[in-house]
Design a protein around this motif. Structure first.
Motif, PDB file in Angstrom:
ATOM      1  N   ALA A  78     -15.530   2.783  -5.122  1.00  0.00           N
ATOM      2  CA  ALA A  78     -15.507   4.176  -4.666  1.00  0.00           C
ATOM      3  C   ALA A  78     -14.149   4.502  -4.036  1.00  0.00           C
ATOM      4  N   ALA A  79     -13.605   3.534  -3.272  1.00  0.00           N
ATOM      5  CA  ALA A  79     -12.302   3.747  -2.631  1.00  0.00           C
ATOM      6  C   ALA A  79     -11.203   3.915  -3.687  1.00  0.00           C
ATOM      7  N   ALA A  80     -11.301   3.110  -4.769  1.00  0.00           N
ATOM      8  CA  ALA A  80     -10.290   3.206  -5.837  1.00  0.00           C
ATOM      9  C   ALA A  80     -10.344   4.591  -6.488  1.00  0.00           C
ATOM     10  N   LEU A  81     -11.555   5.080  -6.723  1.00  0.00           N
ATOM     11  CA  LEU A  81     -11.694   6.399  -7.359  1.00  0.00           C
ATOM     12  C   LEU A  81     -11.254   7.511  -6.399  1.00  0.00           C
ATOM     13  N   TRP A  82     -11.583   7.326  -5.133  1.00  0.00           N
ATOM     14  CA  TRP A  82     -11.185   8.309  -4.110  1.00  0.00           C
ATOM     15  C   TRP A  82      -9.657   8.362  -4.002  1.00  0.00           C
ATOM     16  N   GLN A  83      -9.021   7.187  -4.002  1.00  0.00           N
ATOM     17  CA  GLN A  83      -7.553   7.128  -3.978  1.00  0.00           C
ATOM     18  C   GLN A  83      -6.967   7.924  -5.148  1.00  0.00           C
ATOM     19  N   ALA A 101       0.851  -1.189   0.000  1.00  0.00           N
ATOM     20  CA  ALA A 101       0.000   0.000   0.000  1.00  0.00           C
ATOM     21  C   ALA A 101       0.893   1.248   0.000  1.00  0.00           C
ATOM     22  N   PRO A 102       0.381   2.386  -0.487  1.00  0.00           N
ATOM     23  CA  PRO A 102       1.195   3.609  -0.474  1.00  0.00           C
ATOM     24  C   PRO A 102       1.722   3.873   0.934  1.00  0.00           C
ATOM     25  N   VAL A 146      -2.586   3.542   8.766  1.00  0.00           N
ATOM     26  CA  VAL A 146      -2.688   2.109   9.086  1.00  0.00           C
ATOM     27  C   VAL A 146      -4.135   1.635   9.006  1.00  0.00           C
ATOM     28  N   LEU A 147      -5.063   2.453   9.523  1.00  0.00           N
ATOM     29  CA  LEU A 147      -6.471   2.051   9.528  1.00  0.00           C
ATOM     30  C   LEU A 147      -6.968   1.820   8.101  1.00  0.00           C
ATOM     31  N   LEU A 148      -6.581   2.721   7.214  1.00  0.00           N
ATOM     32  CA  LEU A 148      -6.996   2.623   5.810  1.00  0.00           C
ATOM     33  C   LEU A 148      -6.419   1.366   5.159  1.00  0.00           C
ATOM     34  N   LYS A 149      -5.158   1.070   5.490  1.00  0.00           N
ATOM     35  CA  LYS A 149      -4.515  -0.137   4.952  1.00  0.00           C
ATOM     36  C   LYS A 149      -5.273  -1.377   5.408  1.00  0.00           C
ATOM     37  N   ARG A 150      -5.679  -1.354   6.678  1.00  0.00           N
ATOM     38  CA  ARG A 150      -6.402  -2.516   7.224  1.00  0.00           C
ATOM     39  C   ARG A 150      -7.756  -2.665   6.552  1.00  0.00           C
TER      40      ARG A 150
END
Ligand code: HEM
Ligand code: HEM
Length: 173
Positions: A147-152, A86-87, A92-96
């Protein structure tokens, strides 16, 4: 970024093609899922399904089994080669959350064909029920994932979406 085993710089062309082929098939299955029901009901009653109903059912069955085959291939590649990390700036929370979502998606691309096949080939109605109940859950998880992919990409401006579109540069190993 390093390129040691299980920590490559990006996805390979095959991994990317598998991701999008599976995504397209899963969306198709969600859209046409109901079309298998008339034939399934007829067979469960012990009656002959209409030819058109049987055709619709076969499309669902074979497209679904294709997901299973591609998912096995994909998981094998992932275990053998790994996936990019992950970037580094990601919390950490986002990675999890991302890792948990990906595990759920793997559960679906294995679990849906398996429960569907147990219902269809072995007439296990309970598996059919689980298969049906999973539908709204998958829709929610896939929507969040997309949505997360587009937000990233558009808001966090990370390379996460691009690396699922473009293979990592060819390396020596
Ligand atoms: C039903 C549809 C989908 C399924 C089953 C699915 C499944 C997955 C899985 C399991 C991963 C984890 C990476 C791996 O282990 O191979 C992943 C990664 C990814 N997916 Fe999807 N996906 C779907 C649809 C989409 C859509 C619609 C988008 C974009 C709008 C998308 C964008 C991504 C991106 C950018 C990654 C890379 C994440 C990273 O490198 O950290 N996916 N997907
Ligand atoms: C990724 C793969 C699959 C997805 C996403 C999927 C999705 C769906 C959906 C959305 C429905 C309709 C649920 C509803 O109307 O509430 C459905 C029904 C059904 N699917 Fe699948 N399916 C997949 C694979 C399979 C496979 C491989 C088989 C059989 C070999 C299969 C057999 C069935 C059966 C028998 C039903 C009717 C269940 C019942 O009425 O109780 N599915 N599927």
């Amino acid at each position: 970024m390093t390129d040691v085993a299980n920590e490559p710089a990006g996805y390979t062309r095959t991994q990317i093609l598998l991701h999008w082929a599976i995504a397209a098939l899963v969306v198709l299955q969600l859209v046409i899922g109901e079309d298998i029901k008339p034939a399934y009901r007829a067979l469960s009653r012990g009656t002959e399904p209409a030819a058109a109903d049987m055709f619709n059912a076969n499309v669902h069955v074979y497209a679904g089994l294709a997901v299973l085959v591609l998912a096995i291939w994909r998981l094998a590649l992932r275990l053998q080669r790994g996936i990019p990390v992950a970037p580094s700036e990601e919390r950490v929370l986002l990675k999890r959350i991302a890792a948990a979502t990906h595990s759920l998606l793997y559960l679906f691309i294995f679990g849906m064909p398996i429960t569907g096949a147990l219902a269809w080939f072995l007439n296990l109605d309970a598996m059919g029920e689980i298969h049906e109940l999973a539908k709204p859950v998958i829709i929610v998880v896939v929507t969040l994932h997309a949505a997360a992919a587009l937000w990233q990409h558009f808001y966090l401006k990370s390379d996460v979406l691009v690396r699922m579109l473009r293979p990592a540069a060819r390396r020596m190993s």
